[in-house]
Design a protein around this motif. Structure first.
Motif, PDB file in Angstrom:
ATOM      1  N   ILE A 106      13.790 -27.444  -0.442  1.00  0.00           N
ATOM      2  CA  ILE A 106      14.703 -26.333  -0.170  1.00  0.00           C
ATOM      3  C   ILE A 106      15.790 -26.863   0.757  1.00  0.00           C
ATOM      4  O   ILE A 106      15.510 -27.336   1.852  1.00  0.00           O
ATOM      5  CB  ILE A 106      13.987 -25.144   0.487  1.00  0.00           C
ATOM      6  CG1 ILE A 106      12.913 -24.585  -0.445  1.00  0.00           C
ATOM      7  CG2 ILE A 106      14.987 -24.050   0.831  1.00  0.00           C
ATOM      8  CD1 ILE A 106      12.107 -23.469   0.180  1.00  0.00           C
ATOM      9  N   MET A 107      17.032 -26.801   0.267  1.00  0.00           N
ATOM     10  CA  MET A 107      18.156 -27.359   1.006  1.00  0.00           C
ATOM     11  C   MET A 107      19.092 -26.216   1.421  1.00  0.00           C
ATOM     12  O   MET A 107      19.406 -25.337   0.615  1.00  0.00           O
ATOM     13  CB  MET A 107      18.937 -28.351   0.135  1.00  0.00           C
ATOM     14  CG  MET A 107      18.077 -29.417  -0.528  1.00  0.00           C
ATOM     15  SD  MET A 107      17.306 -30.550   0.669  1.00  0.00           S
ATOM     16  CE  MET A 107      18.738 -31.442   1.264  1.00  0.00           C
ATOM     17  N   LYS A 108      19.513 -26.229   2.666  1.00  0.00           N
ATOM     18  CA  LYS A 108      20.464 -25.234   3.166  1.00  0.00           C
ATOM     19  C   LYS A 108      21.884 -25.781   3.016  1.00  0.00           C
ATOM     20  O   LYS A 108      22.156 -26.928   3.356  1.00  0.00           O
ATOM     21  CB  LYS A 108      20.184 -24.910   4.631  1.00  0.00           C
ATOM     22  CG  LYS A 108      21.046 -23.779   5.171  1.00  0.00           C
ATOM     23  CD  LYS A 108      20.634 -23.404   6.585  1.00  0.00           C
ATOM     24  CE  LYS A 108      21.457 -22.230   7.095  1.00  0.00           C
ATOM     25  NZ  LYS A 108      21.083 -21.847   8.468  1.00  0.00           N
ATOM     26  N   VAL A 109      22.769 -24.952   2.471  1.00  0.00           N
ATOM     27  CA  VAL A 109      24.156 -25.360   2.260  1.00  0.00           C
ATOM     28  C   VAL A 109      24.977 -24.949   3.480  1.00  0.00           C
ATOM     29  O   VAL A 109      25.091 -23.763   3.802  1.00  0.00           O
ATOM     30  CB  VAL A 109      24.735 -24.690   0.991  1.00  0.00           C
ATOM     31  CG1 VAL A 109      26.168 -25.155   0.772  1.00  0.00           C
ATOM     32  CG2 VAL A 109      23.869 -25.009  -0.216  1.00  0.00           C
ATOM     33  N   GLU A 110      25.521 -25.939   4.164  1.00  0.00           N
ATOM     34  CA  GLU A 110      26.363 -25.685   5.329  1.00  0.00           C
ATOM     35  C   GLU A 110      27.640 -26.497   5.180  1.00  0.00           C
ATOM     36  O   GLU A 110      27.631 -27.717   5.346  1.00  0.00           O
ATOM     37  CB  GLU A 110      25.646 -26.062   6.629  1.00  0.00           C
ATOM     38  CG  GLU A 110      24.553 -25.091   7.033  1.00  0.00           C
ATOM     39  CD  GLU A 110      24.024 -25.377   8.434  1.00  0.00           C
ATOM     40  OE1 GLU A 110      24.458 -26.382   9.030  1.00  0.00           O
ATOM     41  OE2 GLU A 110      23.191 -24.594   8.914  1.00  0.00           O
ATOM     42  N   ASN A 111      28.730 -25.795   4.850  1.00  0.00           N
ATOM     43  CA  ASN A 111      30.018 -26.447   4.608  1.00  0.00           C
ATOM     44  C   ASN A 111      29.848 -27.514   3.537  1.00  0.00           C
ATOM     45  O   ASN A 111      29.454 -27.224   2.431  1.00  0.00           O
ATOM     46  CB  ASN A 111      30.580 -27.010   5.921  1.00  0.00           C
ATOM     47  CG  ASN A 111      30.816 -25.909   6.940  1.00  0.00           C
ATOM     48  OD1 ASN A 111      31.249 -24.813   6.587  1.00  0.00           O
ATOM     49  ND2 ASN A 111      30.523 -26.179   8.201  1.00  0.00           N
TER      50      ASN A 111
END
Length: 441
Positions: A27-32
């Protein structure tokens, strides 16, 4: 972890699903422009030798070698920008690990349609790729058609008879020439029942055309091709199979098609579970806020074209906090689930019911002809709550309050319609009403 699970619900339930999957899950969080690790399942920890606390919060470049991270970031950016899933094959080669993986990246969107998380699933194809290579190298050493169709006993048993995947050899018309025991187990048919018959004899009518097209493409292009097929075995068990067709060439002459089949039914089920988290409420099974917003926008667009009315109901439990405090959160959850069931029974089949959060539920009623119809539905919902719930040896009394706004009578914009339904709900609560329509005054 908190940011993902605060968005999608029960931590332990979702972790259980993740860790039951044999494939690697990220699970990867998208930040910019960065993609940060939020969570990896146990299968990933074993392969990469990382624990969650060691990797959480790091970006891809801090974990993966440069020559691999560039490829991964390119694919993750595609998902984040197009909001569409991506599939690709990845060769992960380091000093300590050689891995060939089939990667599936799936976007998770926020209520406003932005990609906020990406779930990656990596299926390890390393061993199978080695076995296919061994079969290919063996095929190249054979000198005649007779030798191709009759492998040496030792090699045949090692690479064909004992292979865990179903394997079979077909002529250019799709007739089975031979198959291994795994193929018999998977299909439910004996070798005698398979050999001499076409693969089309064992497929449903809906799958024949696509499968024949893939088979012919393998022959015409002289390239291996993989595809999925829904299949009913001899005992009528519904399976999803990953089929691979490989051209069998002898001195550049096409002599047949080698095939493999792998049961991916459970993998597909687990992938659907993960995808469902983005669209459905984990507790009630109702649509979530994201789906609610999409359905409301669609209903209003349709109403404009057809000159119809749409009613929006916002429902809230009566004294729900008191139920939680008196009986515990397990009972509170049971009450929410029961309310959801009763509301679905009370409304029409065409109406949309969604959990918006806590004990708040939204109902979209399209194609409304009269205000009386809305009142009837509201009264059915209220009446459905009169029967108490018996849970954990307790008799639980509960009810709901409803606020209602109608398009285009009360509002012509989606946000205004939601706002006015909320105001009608608060008006009903303040005055002790079961339900109330929005009143501008």
């Amino acid at each position: 972890m908190e940011s993902f699970f605060n968005t999608f619900g029960n931590i332990e339930a979702i972790k259980y699903v993740m860790n039951s999957i044999e494939d690697m899950v990220f699970i990867m969080k998208v930040e910019n422009d960065h993609f940060k690790y939020e969570y990896i399942n146990e299968a990933t920890s074993k392969v990469l030798n990382y624990r969650n606390h060691e990797i959480r919060g790091k970006i891809i470049e801090e974990v993966v070698p440069h020559h691999i991270s560039r490829q991964l970031i390119t694919q993750y950016n595609k998902v984040a920008q197009t909001l569409r899933p991506q599939k690709f094959e990845l060769n992960y080669s380091t000093k300590s690990l050689e891995l060939i993986g089939e990667v599936s990246l799936n976007p998770i969107l926020s209520d406003d349609g932005k990609c906020i998380f990406i779930i990656g699933i990596v299926r390890d194809l390393t061993e199978r790729a080695k076995q296919y290579q061994e079969l290919h190298e063996l095929k190249l050493t054979l000198q005649s058609k007779q030798e191709q169709l009759a492998f040496s006993k030792q090699q045949y048993e090692a690479l064909f008879l004992n292979h865990p995947d179903a394997m079979f050899l077909m002529d250019l018309e799709g007739g089975f020439i031979s198959c291994n025991p795994a193929a018999e187990r998977l299909a439910g048919y004996s070798q005698a029942e398979l050999i001499g018959n076409s693969f089309t004899d064992f497929l449903s009518d809906t799958e024949v055309d696509n499968t024949v097209d893939k088979f012919n493409a393998c022959i015409a292009d002289r390239k291996a091709i993989s595809y999925e097929v829904d299949y009913l075995d001899k005992n009528q068990n519904k399976l999803t199979l990953l089929i691979t067709n490989i051209p069998l060439l002898v001195h550049d002459r096409m002599e047949g098609v080698f095939g493999t089949a792998r049961d991916i039914t459970e993998i597909k089920r687990q992938q659907e579970q993960l995808a469902q988290m983005a669209y459905f409420d984990y507790l009630t099974g109702l649509s979530n806020r994201r789906v609610f917003d999409e359905e409301l926008a669609w209903a209003l667009d349709k109403a404009v074209l057809t000159n119809e009315s749409v009613a929006l109901m916002i429902l809230d439990g009566k004294e729900f906090k008191k139920i939680n405090d008196s009986f515990g959160h397990d009972t509170g959850d049971a009450v929410i689930k029961e309310m959801a069931k009763r509301i679905q029974v009370a409304v029409r089949k065409t109406d949309i019911v969604a959990r918006l959060g806590g004990d708040e539920i939204g109902v979209i009623l399209p194609d409304i002809e009269t205000k009386e119809l809305v009142e009837n539905i509201a009264e059915r919902i209220i009446k459905s709550m009169h029967e108490p719930l018996h849970f954990n040896n307790a008799r639980i009394l509960f009810g709901m309050t409803i606020g209602i706004a109608i398009f285009p009578t009360h509002a012509r914009q989606r946000n205004d319609l939601i706002k006015f339904a909320d105001e009608a709900l608060y008006h009903a609560k303040r005055n002790g009403f079961d339900y109330s329509f929005y009143n501008k005054s």
